[in-house]
Structure formats: structure tokens, C-alpha cells
Scaffold this motif. Structure first.
Motif, short mmCIF file in Angstrom:
data_model
loop_
_atom_site.label_atom_id
_atom_site.label_comp_id
_atom_site.label_asym_id
_atom_site.label_seq_id
_atom_site.Cartn_x
_atom_site.Cartn_y
_atom_site.Cartn_z
N UNK A 155 32.16 49.08 46.65
CA UNK A 155 33.05 47.94 46.44
C UNK A 155 33.24 47.10 47.70
N UNK A 156 33.09 47.70 48.87
CA UNK A 156 33.31 46.95 50.10
C UNK A 156 32.15 46.06 50.51
N UNK A 157 31.01 46.16 49.84
CA UNK A 157 29.85 45.37 50.23
C UNK A 157 30.06 43.91 49.87
N UNK A 158 30.01 43.01 50.84
CA UNK A 158 30.28 41.59 50.56
C UNK A 158 29.30 40.99 49.56
N UNK A 159 28.04 41.45 49.57
CA UNK A 159 27.06 40.85 48.65
C UNK A 159 27.32 41.22 47.19
N UNK A 160 28.20 42.20 46.95
CA UNK A 160 28.56 42.57 45.59
C UNK A 160 29.90 41.98 45.16
N UNK A 161 30.47 41.17 46.04
CA UNK A 161 31.62 40.36 45.65
C UNK A 161 31.09 39.20 44.81
N UNK A 162 31.67 38.93 43.65
CA UNK A 162 31.04 38.03 42.69
C UNK A 162 30.64 36.67 43.26
N UNK A 163 31.48 35.95 44.01
CA UNK A 163 31.03 34.66 44.56
C UNK A 163 29.81 34.80 45.47
N UNK A 164 29.75 35.89 46.25
CA UNK A 164 28.58 36.13 47.10
C UNK A 164 27.38 36.52 46.26
N UNK A 165 27.61 37.34 45.25
CA UNK A 165 26.56 37.77 44.34
C UNK A 165 25.88 36.56 43.69
N UNK A 166 26.67 35.54 43.38
CA UNK A 166 26.14 34.31 42.77
C UNK A 166 25.72 33.27 43.79
N UNK A 167 26.00 33.53 45.08
CA UNK A 167 25.69 32.56 46.15
C UNK A 167 26.28 31.19 45.83
N UNK A 168 27.55 31.18 45.43
CA UNK A 168 28.20 29.93 45.07
C UNK A 168 28.28 28.95 46.24
N UNK A 169 28.37 29.48 47.47
CA UNK A 169 28.44 28.58 48.61
C UNK A 169 27.19 27.72 48.73
N UNK A 170 26.03 28.26 48.36
CA UNK A 170 24.79 27.48 48.40
C UNK A 170 24.79 26.37 47.35
#
Length: 257
Positions: A114-129
Motif C-alpha cells: 500500500x505504501x508504494x507511490x506507483x500503486x496510488x491510483x493517480x500515479x497508477x494512471x499517470x494523471x499528471x502526464x
């Protein structure tokens, strides 16, 4: 002889498009194509998504122990979703029960990740890009107008009723999805001609119901559609737009098909 009444032309200051539940890969492909044409033609100031943009069917608790759990399509679905959000010019996405499945899957089977940032949903979807802002809480996109998914309160089977219940609860107008129904209901309080009205606006869905194998007998009280919100002066006007079964719709005097 009296002079004819004059009319004043008011310019729309802001136009907001509200994308309903796509649940990719179960989206209605023709409806999405037509909606993309509208986006390119009208150039909205903001494009909101009510959530459930990605179905995440393999992460559903109903998929546990079935062949669906081993489908292996999550990455392909994610990329298709990112492409569609980009084409539709989506600027804001709210949390939703289907995309919460990523978190719940980790909680059930691998809480140590759960602590992995890449598995946080916004990161998982790369919304920032994509230039997309993700909202984990109700998002006030206009004064006294809030975007939520629609699962924050009790469900009402009447179109617009779930959003109206949330509007009554929050004390502000609410735009939501989740119910897959298209409807607009007002909630008014006051007396002696002095009224305050908040609106509950449900924007339908953009799913191809033929793909939704979980529907019993293929039947559901759903309506395809999306929403538009126009702002002029201090006035805000919500507009439900029905989408036909072939993915076509009419808005601003033009047929998209």
C-alpha cells in the motif's frame, strides 16, 4: 405608439462538460467518438469526469476465484482509458467505487504494497502526464456546485434522485454519476416567494450495456447521456444531454453521429 421591447444578449462566460461513467473497456465506442467531436468543436473551459472511467473488472470482489481474475487486461484497459481521457480533454476526475478497486485489492491480498507511490491510483494512471487533477473528496468546481461520484449517500431509483439526496445533505448543488441514470431534480426551501434551490444532476452513463454481462437478463434502469453546465453572470444552468442507443446525440442545434 409604444416602442418594441429590447432584448439583451448575454454571453456565456464558462461552459463545463461532465463526462459520465465510461467503465472502460465496457464503454460505448461510437458515443465516445461522437463526444470527442463535440469536445473538439466546442472547446469547453473544463471537462469533469464523475469517476468509474475504468471498470477494473478483474479487481472486482465478484471476480475472485473466477477466470476473470486472471484476464490480464488491466494494462491494456488502463492505456485505452488514458487515451480516451486525453481525447475528451478531461481536466478533473473524482474518486469512484470502481477505481477504488485498486486499493481494495491491495488491502485484501497485499497490504504490504500500500505504501508504494506507483500503486496510488493517480500515479497508477499517470494523471499528471495527462494534466488531470484527481479529487479524493467532493470537488467544488463552481460556487455551491460540487462534483462527487454518487456513492456517498443512499441510492434512489428515480433519475436525479440520488444526486438530489446528496444536494439536500450537502446544502449545495451536486453533479454525480454512479447510478447510470440521466436526470435533474431540484430541492427548494423557503417561503413567501423567497426560495433557495439546489440541484441534483445525474449525468447518465457512456457504457455499451451489451458488454455488461453482469446485468440480469440484460435489463437495467439506465440512461445514456452526459451533462453540460453553462455559467453567465452569476447564473448556472445544468443541461442533461441524452445519448441514443447508436451513440448519437443532439446539442447546440447539431446532430453528432
Amino acid at each position: 405608439m409604444s416602442s418594441p421591447p429590447t432584448t439583451m444578449r448575454t454571453t456565456i462566460k464558462r461552459r463545463i462538460l461532465v463526462i459520465s461513467d465510461l467503465q472502460i473497456p465496457y464503454h460505448h465506442e461510437r458515443a465516445v467518438i461522437n463526444l470527442t467531436k463535440l469536445v473538439k468543436r466546442e472547446k469547453f473551459d473544463q471537462v469533469l469526469c464523475v469517476g468509474d472511467e475504468l471498470d477494473m473488472q478483474s479487481q472486482s470482489k465478484w471476480a475472485k476465484g473466477t477466470p476473470l481474475e486472471y484476464e490480464g487486461q488491466l494494462d491494456a484497459d488502463r492505456e485505452a482509458c488514458r487515451d480516451i481521457l486525453w481525447e475528451l480533454g478531461v481536466t478533473d476526475v473524482t474518486r469512484s467505487n470502481h477505481t477504488d478497486r485498486l486499493y481494495h485489492t491491495l488491502m485484501r491480498g497485499a497490504p504490504s504494497l500500500l505504501g508504494l507511490p506507483e500503486l496510488n491510483y493517480p500515479k497508477f494512471m499517470a494523471f499528471d502526464e495527462l494534466g488531470v487533477k484527481f479529487h479524493s473528496k467532493p470537488y467544488e468546481f463552481l460556487p455551491n456546485w460540487v462534483l462527487v461520484h454518487g456513492d456517498e449517500g443512499s441510492l434512489n431509483r428515480n433519475a436525479g434522485g440520488t444526486a438530489a439526496g446528496l444536494a439536500n445533505k450537502f446544502g449545495v448543488s451536486v453533479v454525480c454519476g454512479h447510478t447510470h441514470r440521466l436526470g435533474l431534480q431540484g430541492v427548494s426551501t423557503g417561503f413567501k416567494g423567497r426560495f433557495k434551490t439546489v440541484w441534483g444532476f445525474e449525468v447518465g452513463n457512456l457504457m455499451d450495456s451489451k458488454k455488461a454481462g453482469y446485468l440480469k437478463a440484460g435489463s437495467a434502469n439506465w440512461q445514456m447521456g452526459f451533462g453540460i453546465i453553462e455559467v453567465y453572470d452569476k447564473q448556472i444552468t445544468p443541461i442533461p444531454v441524452p445519448v441514443n442507443s447508436d451513440g448519437s446525440f443532439t446539442i447546440y442545434g447539431k446532430v453528432y453521429r
